[in-house]
Every structure is written in C-alpha cells, then in structure tokens.
Scaffold this motif. Structure first.
Motif, mmCIF file in Angstrom:
data_model
loop_
_atom_site.group_PDB
_atom_site.id
_atom_site.type_symbol
_atom_site.label_atom_id
_atom_site.label_comp_id
_atom_site.label_asym_id
_atom_site.label_seq_id
_atom_site.Cartn_x
_atom_site.Cartn_y
_atom_site.Cartn_z
ATOM 1 N N LYS A 129 -27.139 19.267 10.447
ATOM 2 C CA LYS A 129 -25.988 18.577 9.892
ATOM 3 C C LYS A 129 -25.202 17.922 11.025
ATOM 4 C CE LYS A 129 -21.805 19.165 7.108
ATOM 5 N NZ LYS A 129 -20.883 20.129 6.476
ATOM 6 N N MET A 130 -24.828 16.651 10.831
ATOM 7 C CA MET A 130 -24.070 15.908 11.832
ATOM 8 C C MET A 130 -22.892 15.207 11.164
ATOM 9 S SD MET A 130 -27.167 14.203 14.066
ATOM 10 C CE MET A 130 -26.081 13.890 15.471
ATOM 11 N N THR A 131 -21.787 15.116 11.880
ATOM 12 C CA THR A 131 -20.611 14.393 11.394
ATOM 13 C C THR A 131 -20.378 13.185 12.289
ATOM 14 O OG1 THR A 131 -19.588 16.394 10.523
ATOM 15 C CG2 THR A 131 -18.149 14.509 10.905
ATOM 16 N N ILE A 132 -20.434 12.006 11.686
ATOM 17 C CA ILE A 132 -20.161 10.759 12.406
ATOM 18 C C ILE A 132 -18.755 10.315 12.024
ATOM 19 C CG2 ILE A 132 -20.893 8.387 12.819
ATOM 20 C CD1 ILE A 132 -23.688 9.207 11.852
ATOM 21 N N SER A 133 -17.901 10.130 13.028
ATOM 22 C CA SER A 133 -16.490 9.820 12.771
ATOM 23 C C SER A 133 -16.087 8.523 13.455
ATOM 24 C CB SER A 133 -15.587 10.951 13.281
ATOM 25 O OG SER A 133 -15.899 12.162 12.624
ATOM 26 N N ILE A 134 -15.352 7.730 12.720
ATOM 27 C CA ILE A 134 -14.718 6.526 13.267
ATOM 28 C C ILE A 134 -13.220 6.698 13.092
ATOM 29 C CG2 ILE A 134 -14.395 4.045 13.027
ATOM 30 C CD1 ILE A 134 -17.276 3.933 11.942
ATOM 31 N N ASN B 178 -18.001 8.730 17.255
ATOM 32 C CA ASN B 178 -18.804 9.800 17.826
ATOM 33 C C ASN B 178 -19.586 10.532 16.749
ATOM 34 O OD1 ASN B 178 -17.224 12.358 16.971
ATOM 35 N ND2 ASN B 178 -15.639 11.036 17.874
ATOM 36 N N ALA B 179 -20.624 11.240 17.183
ATOM 37 C CA ALA B 179 -21.460 12.051 16.295
ATOM 38 C C ALA B 179 -21.530 13.463 16.858
ATOM 39 C CB ALA B 179 -22.861 11.454 16.185
ATOM 40 N N VAL B 180 -21.218 14.445 16.017
ATOM 41 C CA VAL B 180 -21.201 15.847 16.439
ATOM 42 C C VAL B 180 -22.207 16.627 15.597
ATOM 43 C CG1 VAL B 180 -19.807 17.931 16.632
ATOM 44 C CG2 VAL B 180 -18.780 15.689 17.116
ATOM 45 N N SER B 181 -23.093 17.362 16.268
ATOM 46 C CA SER B 181 -24.065 18.203 15.572
ATOM 47 C C SER B 181 -23.442 19.539 15.219
ATOM 48 C CB SER B 181 -25.299 18.422 16.445
ATOM 49 O OG SER B 181 -25.978 17.203 16.676
ATOM 50 N N GLU B 182 -23.766 20.048 14.015
ATOM 51 C CA GLU B 182 -23.187 21.301 13.545
ATOM 52 C C GLU B 182 -24.253 22.359 13.272
ATOM 53 O OE1 GLU B 182 -20.357 20.593 10.381
ATOM 54 O OE2 GLU B 182 -19.902 18.606 11.177
ATOM 55 N N GLY B 183 -25.449 22.166 13.799
ATOM 56 C CA GLY B 183 -26.500 23.172 13.667
ATOM 57 C C GLY B 183 -27.412 22.921 12.489
#
Length: 482
Positions: free
Chosen positions: A201-206, A299-304
């Motif tokens: 799961k990844m969260t891409i935020s602007i 940015n894109a953050v991985s959540e495992g």
C-alpha cells in the motif's frame, strides 16, 4: 475586547468580528441567518427571513432622504470552508480564530470569510448608525452563494422597492464590476468495481499549492492538485502495476484544488521504483511552474505489504483517464478584451465513496453556447469513463448595462475621492447580480469592495486600510443616491 476592537473603521470591524464568531459555511447558514434577525430586532428594524434563511433588513432614510428611493446593499452570508490539512477546525460549530498582521486580517489555518462577510459588516454598520446620512436601505443577505447561489435563486425580489443595487462582493479595490459570467456545477460519478488485491500500500500526496478563486484567478495558471495527480497516475501506469484504493481532495467546486491524496496498492517489487518516479515527477512539474508554485510537495510513502479492497483494473483506468484527460482551466479569452477570460472550468473536488468516485467541476462562461460546448466535452469524457453526470447550480450571466445611472456617478465619485480613474470591467467570477437582475430587471447594479487576497483559501486576508477607504467611499456614495 475583541481582536479587531481598536482597528478603524471600528464600526465595520466590530460587526466583522461578530460575524466571525458565528459558523457560516455554505449550506450551514441557519445560525448566521438567525444572527442577522437578532441584529434587526435589537435595532428595531423591519426584517424578512424567508424559508431558506435569506434575510432582508430595511431601514428608513435619514433626515433629508425620507422620500428618496431605497438603495439595496447586497452581500452573501455564507463562506467557503477551506482549512489546512492539519487543522481540526469544525466549520459547523467553531468560531474563526482571527489574527492581525500589520495591514492584514486573517484566520488561523482557515478561510477568513471576508468573502463576503465584509459586505454584511458594511451593511450592518450602516443599519446600526445614527450619524450616517443615507436613503432608505434595503440590506439583502443571501445564503449559499458559494455553491450554486441557492439563496439568490430563492429570493423574493417583489418585496424590494429599490432600483439601485450596490453588490459588495468584488475583491480588488478600485475595480468596479459591471457584468459577470454565467455558469453551473458539473458532477461526474465514476462507478467503482471493487477487487481484493495483495501488494504494497502506498500513499501519493500532492500539497502546498497556492489554490485560489477559480473565477478570479483561473487565468494565473496555478497548479490544480487533481490535474497534477491525474498526470502522475497516468505516467506511473505506463510502467508500473497498481490499483487505486481511494482518491480524495479539494474543498469546493470553485476553489483551485490545493491538495489530493491518492492511495494505491502496487507490486511490492515496484514500490521503490514508484516512489523514485514520483520524486522525479515532482522535480519536473515544479520546474514547469518556474517558481510560481514554490511550496508544491509531491511524494509517495510506502505503508507495507497487505491485502485490501481496491478499484479493479477497469475502474482504475477510468479514474486515471478521466482525471488526466478531462478539460480544465481557461478554454477561451474574450475576443473583445483579450486579457479577460471568457470560458473556463475548474476541477474542484475529488471524493471516493463506497460506490463511486465523484469529480466536481465549476464551469463558467459569458457566452451561453460556450457553456453548452464545455458541457458536451465533459459529457464525452464522462461517457468514455462509463460514468453518470449531474448538473446543478446554474446561474445566468449579468450583462453590461449601457444605460446605468449609478455607474457614472460611482466612477465620478471615485475620481473625486482618490484622484484616479477606477477600473470598470466585467468579471469571470460568478456573482448573484445576474440572478437578481433576472428576477428584477429594473435593477441598476454595480459591484465593488475592498482588497481581499487569497480568497477561498486558508491564506485569505482582508486589507485593513483598503477596507477603511472603501467604507468612506460607500458612505459618500449613499449620500449621492437621492
């Protein structure tokens, strides 16, 4: 003592601060409507509160103006509810947290409501005054202007006797607005087919975009978070495997979106490459803005690794294609006034629900056939996405009145008071003037106001000295409306 108690004009800022203590976001205006009624009662003034919560307050003319025709002072009660992503402000219940910074008034982490609280404060100061000469006043406070102008649509103008209407809903000092575009809200509903997916799961935020009023600032080519997200997702989909889990952002149809957060579930072997690609896209897109969006963050953050419900492949493709491909921004400039926007649309809100991804647009044009053309283009994109649509909040354009009586008087007064010509123009932003004129076509309308900046964003500011100048101007303008 209030935050604004010692700021001139005290009578105006007294009421502006009182208004700021009453929650009044669009569609939540009962409290502010009742506040206006209590104000009228306290000052023994005639009032009408209609079934949708519009309020009209009437005051007789002062000595020498008893037999003059009434003058309508008009503004709207609601405000855009925008806040920073880390704010816990509750627009339905909390007062605004005002602050003063030099010549500027703002609200901490939220919109200020200068649009259009300053009009209501001006009108209340006139209505409460005992020493300001003026004709009979009909103060018209409408609700839900910011989304669909529902208050103006419902207003019964037959109770109004005035023919001169001073709309105080323009945001650049020295600009007199004498016409506006028409428009509507266009909602697209992309149906979601869900599937169970395994992956990272990844969260891409602007975030960090300037945002702004889509009527007043669309020509500035500010970044729209939803359109940027569409571009990012489209670029990623060319090289990587992922499904969208949700996509959300924006505060209102008429606000240029400042943020979008999209969750995806991706092939674990590609997660780092996706994050690196997003970093590269941030650099590319920031460079394209050439310093105009200095705080843009992507940015894109991985959540495992996990298993969860996500859009299936077709839904993911439809959402990406629509966000990236649907028209947005300025479509055409005015042929007669090349610096003025004629037609535009703004992708304001993206929201994931249990069944659909809802995308909300504000569409504007001063040419009726161009409104139809943009609707057709959105229909095409909606159909290609297998989606449905809904049109709401339609409002007409307000056409320039060559025979206006108040306009030349207002222009001459401005020259006398400030030693310079005001700018007289039509606006691409939607104003209630078109609806009011359609209901009561003997109205002679001008729109003006003090300097407001950052309108519809949490950077909204009221300029104090400008507010004082335009207060003095309003008082003098009322004197010559005999």
């Amino acid at each position: 003592m209030g935050i604004l108690s010692n700021i001139e004009p005290k009578e105006v800022f007294h009421y502006f601060e009182e208004l700021s203590m009453v929650p009044r976001s669009t569609f939540h205006t009962k409290k502010i409507s009742d506040f206006c009624v209590e104000f009228a009662k306290a000052h023994n003034l005639e009032y009408i509160q209609d079934e949708v919560n519009n309020v009209i307050i009437k005051k007789p003319g002062t000595a020498g103006y008893e037999n003059s025709d009434p003058v309508i002072i008009q503004g709207h009660l609601d405000m855009v509810a925008t806040k920073t992503t880390d704010s816990d402000h509750d627009f339905e219940n909390d007062p605004l947290d005002l602050f003063v910074d030099g010549d500027l008034i703002g609200a901490k982490n939220t919109t200020l409501g200068g649009d259009d609280g300053i009009a209501v404060a001006y009108a209340m100061a006139i209505l409460a005054s005992t020493d300001i000469p003026h004709p009979p006043i009909e103060a018209v406070f409408t609700i839900d202007e910011e989304i669909g102008m529902g208050g103006a649509h419902h207003l019964d103008t037959s109770v109004l006797k005035g023919k001169i209407c001073l709309n105080i809903d323009s945001e650049i000092e020295g600009v007199m607005t004498v016409g506006c575009a028409g428009g509507y809200i266009y909602d697209t509903f992309i149906p979601i087919e869900w599937s169970e997916e395994n992956g990272t799961k990844m969260t891409i935020s602007i975030s960090g975009l300037q945002g702004g009023h889509s009527g007043a600032e669309i020509q500035n080519q500010l970044g729209n978070a939803h359109k940027i997200m569409g571009r990012v997702l489209y670029a990623l989909a060319k090289d990587y495997d992922f499904n969208i889990v949700s996509t959300n952002g924006g505060n209102a149809a008429n606000v240029i979106a400042q943020y979008n957060t999209t969750e995806i579930i991706a092939d674990p072997a590609q997660a780092q490459a996706i994050a690196d690609a997003v970093t590269g896209l941030e650099q590319t897109i920031s460079a394209e803005f050439a310093g105009q969006e200095p705080t843009l963050s992507l940015n894109a953050v991985s959540e495992g690794e996990t298993a969860l419900k996500a859009f299936d492949a077709d839904t993911t493709a439809h959402v990406i294609g629509f966000l990236y491909g649907a028209i947005d921004g300025v479509q055409c400039y005015d042929r007669a006034f090349p610096t003025a926007v004629e037609s535009s649309l703004n992708t304001g809100i993206v929201e994931t629900t249990e069944d659909t991804v809802k995308i909300k647009f504000q569409v504007r044009s001063s040419v009726a056939t161009k409104l139809d053309d943009m609707r057709n283009k959105l229909d095409l994109a909606t159909d290609l996405a297998g989606a449905s649509r809904e049109i709401s909040g339609e409002y007409p354009a307000w056409s320039y009145n060559a025979d206006s009586v108040i306009r030349p008087k207002a222009i001459e007064l401005y020259k006398e008071m400030f030693g310079k010509e005001p700018t007289v123009e039509t606006t691409h932003g939607g104003l209630e003037c078109g609806i009011l004129f359609g209901k009561k076509n003997d109205l002679d309308i001008i729109s003006f106001g003090p300097e407001l900046t950052g309108v519809h964003t949490y950077n909204e500011r009221v300029h104090i000295e400008s507010t004082k100048r335009m207060w003095d101007y309003l008082k003098e303008l009322l004197k010559i409306c005999k």
